[in-house]
Design a protein around this motif. Sequence first.
Motif, PDB file in Angstrom:
ATOM      1  N   THR A 232       1.424 -19.322 -16.020  1.00  0.00           N
ATOM      2  CA  THR A 232       0.271 -19.443 -15.118  1.00  0.00           C
ATOM      3  C   THR A 232       0.564 -18.696 -13.822  1.00  0.00           C
ATOM      4  O   THR A 232      -0.233 -17.887 -13.347  1.00  0.00           O
ATOM      5  N   LEU A 233       1.762 -18.967 -13.259  1.00  0.00           N
ATOM      6  CA  LEU A 233       2.122 -18.293 -11.998  1.00  0.00           C
ATOM      7  C   LEU A 233       2.123 -16.778 -12.168  1.00  0.00           C
ATOM      8  O   LEU A 233       1.708 -16.031 -11.286  1.00  0.00           O
ATOM      9  N   SER A 234       2.614 -16.327 -13.350  1.00  0.00           N
ATOM     10  CA  SER A 234       2.693 -14.877 -13.552  1.00  0.00           C
ATOM     11  C   SER A 234       1.296 -14.258 -13.474  1.00  0.00           C
ATOM     12  O   SER A 234       1.119 -13.177 -12.916  1.00  0.00           O
ATOM     13  N   LEU A 235       0.291 -14.969 -13.990  1.00  0.00           N
ATOM     14  CA  LEU A 235      -1.070 -14.419 -13.947  1.00  0.00           C
ATOM     15  C   LEU A 235      -1.694 -14.579 -12.562  1.00  0.00           C
ATOM     16  O   LEU A 235      -2.470 -13.719 -12.117  1.00  0.00           O
ATOM     17  N   VAL A 236      -1.319 -15.666 -11.859  1.00  0.00           N
ATOM     18  CA  VAL A 236      -1.801 -15.815 -10.470  1.00  0.00           C
ATOM     19  C   VAL A 236      -1.290 -14.618  -9.653  1.00  0.00           C
ATOM     20  O   VAL A 236      -2.023 -13.990  -8.880  1.00  0.00           O
ATOM     21  N   GLY A 237      -0.023 -14.260  -9.855  1.00  0.00           N
ATOM     22  CA  GLY A 237       0.559 -13.114  -9.138  1.00  0.00           C
ATOM     23  C   GLY A 237      -0.188 -11.834  -9.473  1.00  0.00           C
ATOM     24  O   GLY A 237      -0.499 -11.021  -8.596  1.00  0.00           O
ATOM     25  N   PHE A 238      -0.525 -11.661 -10.749  1.00  0.00           N
ATOM     26  CA  PHE A 238      -1.240 -10.454 -11.173  1.00  0.00           C
ATOM     27  C   PHE A 238      -2.590 -10.363 -10.469  1.00  0.00           C
ATOM     28  O   PHE A 238      -2.938  -9.337  -9.879  1.00  0.00           O
ATOM     29  N   TRP A 239      -3.360 -11.451 -10.492  1.00  0.00           N
ATOM     30  CA  TRP A 239      -4.715 -11.391  -9.915  1.00  0.00           C
ATOM     31  C   TRP A 239      -4.679 -11.309  -8.394  1.00  0.00           C
ATOM     32  O   TRP A 239      -5.586 -10.754  -7.772  1.00  0.00           O
ATOM     33  N   MET A 240      -3.595 -11.839  -7.800  1.00  0.00           N
ATOM     34  CA  MET A 240      -3.495 -11.684  -6.340  1.00  0.00           C
ATOM     35  C   MET A 240      -3.187 -10.237  -5.969  1.00  0.00           C
ATOM     36  O   MET A 240      -3.636  -9.727  -4.948  1.00  0.00           O
ATOM     37  N   LEU A 241      -2.424  -9.569  -6.836  1.00  0.00           N
ATOM     38  CA  LEU A 241      -2.175  -8.137  -6.614  1.00  0.00           C
ATOM     39  C   LEU A 241      -3.512  -7.386  -6.645  1.00  0.00           C
ATOM     40  O   LEU A 241      -3.792  -6.532  -5.807  1.00  0.00           O
ATOM     41  N   VAL A 242      -4.347  -7.750  -7.618  1.00  0.00           N
ATOM     42  CA  VAL A 242      -5.669  -7.123  -7.709  1.00  0.00           C
ATOM     43  C   VAL A 242      -6.459  -7.398  -6.433  1.00  0.00           C
ATOM     44  O   VAL A 242      -7.092  -6.510  -5.857  1.00  0.00           O
ATOM     45  N   ALA A 243      -6.399  -8.657  -5.978  1.00  0.00           N
ATOM     46  CA  ALA A 243      -7.231  -9.045  -4.836  1.00  0.00           C
ATOM     47  C   ALA A 243      -6.753  -8.398  -3.533  1.00  0.00           C
ATOM     48  O   ALA A 243      -7.560  -8.093  -2.661  1.00  0.00           O
ATOM     49  N   LEU A 244      -5.433  -8.174  -3.405  1.00  0.00           N
ATOM     50  CA  LEU A 244      -4.925  -7.745  -2.092  1.00  0.00           C
ATOM     51  C   LEU A 244      -4.475  -6.285  -2.029  1.00  0.00           C
ATOM     52  O   LEU A 244      -4.640  -5.621  -1.004  1.00  0.00           O
ATOM     53  N   TYR A 245      -3.875  -5.796  -3.114  1.00  0.00           N
ATOM     54  CA  TYR A 245      -3.194  -4.495  -3.007  1.00  0.00           C
ATOM     55  C   TYR A 245      -4.148  -3.323  -3.150  1.00  0.00           C
ATOM     56  O   TYR A 245      -3.819  -2.201  -2.819  1.00  0.00           O
ATOM     57  N   THR A 246      -5.345  -3.606  -3.691  1.00  0.00           N
ATOM     58  CA  THR A 246      -6.262  -2.531  -4.056  1.00  0.00           C
ATOM     59  C   THR A 246      -6.885  -1.806  -2.866  1.00  0.00           C
ATOM     60  O   THR A 246      -7.348  -0.693  -3.001  1.00  0.00           O
ATOM     61  N   HIS A 247      -6.891  -2.412  -1.696  1.00  0.00           N
ATOM     62  CA  HIS A 247      -7.690  -1.836  -0.604  1.00  0.00           C
ATOM     63  C   HIS A 247      -6.931  -1.783   0.720  1.00  0.00           C
ATOM     64  O   HIS A 247      -7.546  -1.870   1.775  1.00  0.00           O
ATOM     65  N   ILE A 248      -5.598  -1.701   0.670  1.00  0.00           N
ATOM     66  CA  ILE A 248      -4.863  -1.755   1.941  1.00  0.00           C
ATOM     67  C   ILE A 248      -4.222  -0.412   2.290  1.00  0.00           C
ATOM     68  O   ILE A 248      -3.381  -0.332   3.177  1.00  0.00           O
ATOM     69  N   GLY A 249      -4.664   0.659   1.595  1.00  0.00           N
ATOM     70  CA  GLY A 249      -4.097   1.989   1.868  1.00  0.00           C
ATOM     71  C   GLY A 249      -4.294   2.418   3.319  1.00  0.00           C
ATOM     72  O   GLY A 249      -3.579   3.286   3.822  1.00  0.00           O
ATOM     73  N   GLY A 250      -5.254   1.772   4.004  1.00  0.00           N
ATOM     74  CA  GLY A 250      -5.469   2.096   5.424  1.00  0.00           C
ATOM     75  C   GLY A 250      -4.218   1.891   6.268  1.00  0.00           C
ATOM     76  O   GLY A 250      -4.094   2.482   7.353  1.00  0.00           O
ATOM     77  N   HIS A 251      -3.248   1.085   5.762  1.00  0.00           N
ATOM     78  CA  HIS A 251      -2.040   0.858   6.596  1.00  0.00           C
ATOM     79  C   HIS A 251      -1.180   2.127   6.730  1.00  0.00           C
ATOM     80  O   HIS A 251      -0.265   2.149   7.532  1.00  0.00           O
ATOM     81  N   HIS A 252      -1.513   3.159   5.966  1.00  0.00           N
ATOM     82  CA  HIS A 252      -0.780   4.430   6.114  1.00  0.00           C
ATOM     83  C   HIS A 252      -1.357   5.272   7.247  1.00  0.00           C
ATOM     84  O   HIS A 252      -0.748   6.250   7.668  1.00  0.00           O
ATOM     85  N   VAL A 253      -2.584   4.951   7.669  1.00  0.00           N
ATOM     86  CA  VAL A 253      -3.248   5.783   8.690  1.00  0.00           C
ATOM     87  C   VAL A 253      -3.701   4.929   9.877  1.00  0.00           C
ATOM     88  O   VAL A 253      -4.719   5.207  10.500  1.00  0.00           O
ATOM     89  N   LEU A 254      -2.897   3.914  10.176  1.00  0.00           N
ATOM     90  CA  LEU A 254      -3.265   3.025  11.289  1.00  0.00           C
ATOM     91  C   LEU A 254      -3.278   3.760  12.626  1.00  0.00           C
ATOM     92  O   LEU A 254      -3.969   3.356  13.553  1.00  0.00           O
ATOM     93  N   GLN A 255      -2.478   4.838  12.717  1.00  0.00           N
ATOM     94  CA  GLN A 255      -2.402   5.558  13.998  1.00  0.00           C
ATOM     95  C   GLN A 255      -3.471   6.654  14.087  1.00  0.00           C
ATOM     96  O   GLN A 255      -3.409   7.517  14.948  1.00  0.00           O
ATOM     97  N   SER A 256      -4.438   6.647  13.153  1.00  0.00           N
ATOM     98  CA  SER A 256      -5.502   7.667  13.168  1.00  0.00           C
ATOM     99  C   SER A 256      -6.822   6.976  13.510  1.00  0.00           C
ATOM    100  O   SER A 256      -6.952   5.760  13.342  1.00  0.00           O
ATOM    101  N   PRO A 257      -7.832   7.776  13.912  1.00  0.00           N
ATOM    102  CA  PRO A 257      -9.101   7.145  14.296  1.00  0.00           C
ATOM    103  C   PRO A 257      -9.969   6.772  13.088  1.00  0.00           C
ATOM    104  O   PRO A 257     -11.085   7.251  12.943  1.00  0.00           O
ATOM    105  N   ILE A 258      -9.425   5.906  12.216  1.00  0.00           N
ATOM    106  CA  ILE A 258     -10.239   5.409  11.096  1.00  0.00           C
ATOM    107  C   ILE A 258     -10.968   4.148  11.592  1.00  0.00           C
ATOM    108  O   ILE A 258     -10.574   3.584  12.624  1.00  0.00           O
ATOM    109  N   PRO A 259     -12.009   3.673  10.888  1.00  0.00           N
ATOM    110  CA  PRO A 259     -12.760   2.510  11.391  1.00  0.00           C
ATOM    111  C   PRO A 259     -11.846   1.300  11.631  1.00  0.00           C
ATOM    112  O   PRO A 259     -10.927   1.048  10.840  1.00  0.00           O
ATOM    113  N   ASN A 260     -12.160   0.554  12.701  1.00  0.00           N
ATOM    114  CA  ASN A 260     -11.325  -0.599  13.065  1.00  0.00           C
ATOM    115  C   ASN A 260     -11.339  -1.691  12.008  1.00  0.00           C
ATOM    116  O   ASN A 260     -10.323  -2.336  11.762  1.00  0.00           O
ATOM    117  N   TRP A 261     -12.534  -1.891  11.366  1.00  0.00           N
ATOM    118  CA  TRP A 261     -12.604  -2.960  10.357  1.00  0.00           C
ATOM    119  C   TRP A 261     -11.642  -2.661   9.208  1.00  0.00           C
ATOM    120  O   TRP A 261     -11.014  -3.551   8.653  1.00  0.00           O
TER     121      TRP A 261
END
Length: 463
Positions: A232-261
């Motif tokens: 169960t935990l292994s699948l919780v980890g999998f779906w949390m990866l889906v929920a969190l890791y998919t959209h955080i690429g902005g952390h590579h360009v935090l020092q650029s003028p990308i939208p604040n949100w």
Amino acid sequence: MIKFIEKPQSAALAFMVAGAVWFVVGALYGMVSAIHLVSPEFFSNIPWLVFGRERPIHVNTMLYGFVGTMLIGCGLYYMPALLRTRLWSEPLAWTGFFLWNLTVASGPLCFSFGYTQGREYSEYVWLADVSLMLSVVCIICNLVMTIVNRAEQQLYVSVWYFMAAFLWTAGNYPLGNVMWHPATGAMPGLIDSLFLWFWGHNLPGLLITPLATGAAYFVIPRATRTPLNSHTLSLVGFWMLVALYTHIGGHHVLQSPIPNWLKTVSVVDSVAMVIPVSIVVLNLWMTARGAGARVWGDPAARLVMGGIVWYIVTCIQGPLQSLPFLQRVTHFNNWTVGHAHIAMLGFGGYIALGAMWHIIPIVSGREIYSQKLVSLQFGLLTFGLTGFFLVLTAAGLIQGSAWHNGETVYRVLPELAPFMASRAALGIFILTGSLVGIFNLFMTLRHGRELEVRQLQRAEEAA
Ligand code: HEM
Ligand code: HEM
């Protein structure tokens, strides 16, 4: 030849061998890059060996060639094993193999002569992108049909991770590589950095991470001969990866003028990544609890567990360097290069190598030529990589804090010289580790003692 490509598990073996070859090629280019950072004139007047050309060859060969290719080979073995069926089509897997490796080979062939799209992690030219995408499609078709034809109804977590890695890549790669603009592979202006880092993040996050995690979940329970602590935990980890890791690429360009949100979402979810990472690590550690001696005594499992330890270090460092006030010091310097090496070699590379050594006897029908050489490889890589991490982190902090205090880039360069020289020296250990590995692999395939049918059956049952 036709008989050979129809042989069960032959494509898995080919992917693993190719991964080991790319490791050596990538390490050679890494060494040349490191030498250039010590002595820029070292290979003067050789246009195909200038830093700007060899660096992307090194990086792409390591990520797609070594870590990616080897982990695909492992997955092509464990998917049918876990689903208790055969891979649907061995020739289709071979087609995927040729197309994938064509893309990887296009790195040295094209970048050396200046044919590149010039965007980090998205350098491959359009035709190579197409070849990689076709390879991914071949792999997806093969996996879907294997899943459809399975005898085992339960889908173990490694199956989820392996399948998802290719479904994500099929969607993310064309977007991040702007494949609908074949000439440039880029968008105009700042918007391009968003597309670029969408893939630049998803290559480690949604291709390498699921491939490596799936392989670790496969090897640890088998090496310790213990059932997984919690499905169960292994699948919780999998779906949390889906929920969190998919959209955080902005952390590579935090020092650029990308939208604040976008910055806020990237930072908050980067920090939240601690949860799925802890789930994976704790689940595997709880599985191996009480079997420490078995893990340490098995060089393949030791490499995989070493990969988990590097994963912890990487994922403590990752959320911290996503915090804008800290990143103001660590961005654009060797700190990030240190993170990239512990992530890609430490986490992805160790697990790829460990899983490969675990699987090779089963797919080749031969005992590993020398377990001592596997241990030696582990020692060389661990010494080299730990040194890399310390040296690059220190160099990054010197650069970052000097710049933060208004110092100019060129005045900091002399301070870096000893660190760059140490990194080049440490690289020799990693290069030697890759050579020891390939020697051991070829000796295994040619001279390894043949496993008797009963031994082989036992190994397959254990898997
Ligand atoms: C022989 C061992 C190695 C040496 C000497 C070496 C050297 C280098 C050098 C000099 C760079 C360029 C750094 C810069 O631009 O300042 C680099 C970048 C990189 N290397 Fe390696 N490397 C080695 C092994 C590896 C391995 C095994 C991997 C992955 C499996 C790897 C992955 C990377 C990545 C991802 C980058 C890009 C880092 C970034 O842009 O932040 N390297 N390496
Ligand atoms: C919780 C997990 C992680 C977080 C929050 C995280 C965060 C970050 C951040 C913020 C950067 C950009 C640093 C900068 O440019 O200043 C970065 C770079 C990088 N990360 Fe991670 N990381 C994590 C895990 C990983 C993993 C598991 C991998 C590999 C499989 C990885 C591979 C890389 C690479 C290769 C870079 C260098 C990109 C470049 O060339 O600039 N990271 N990471």
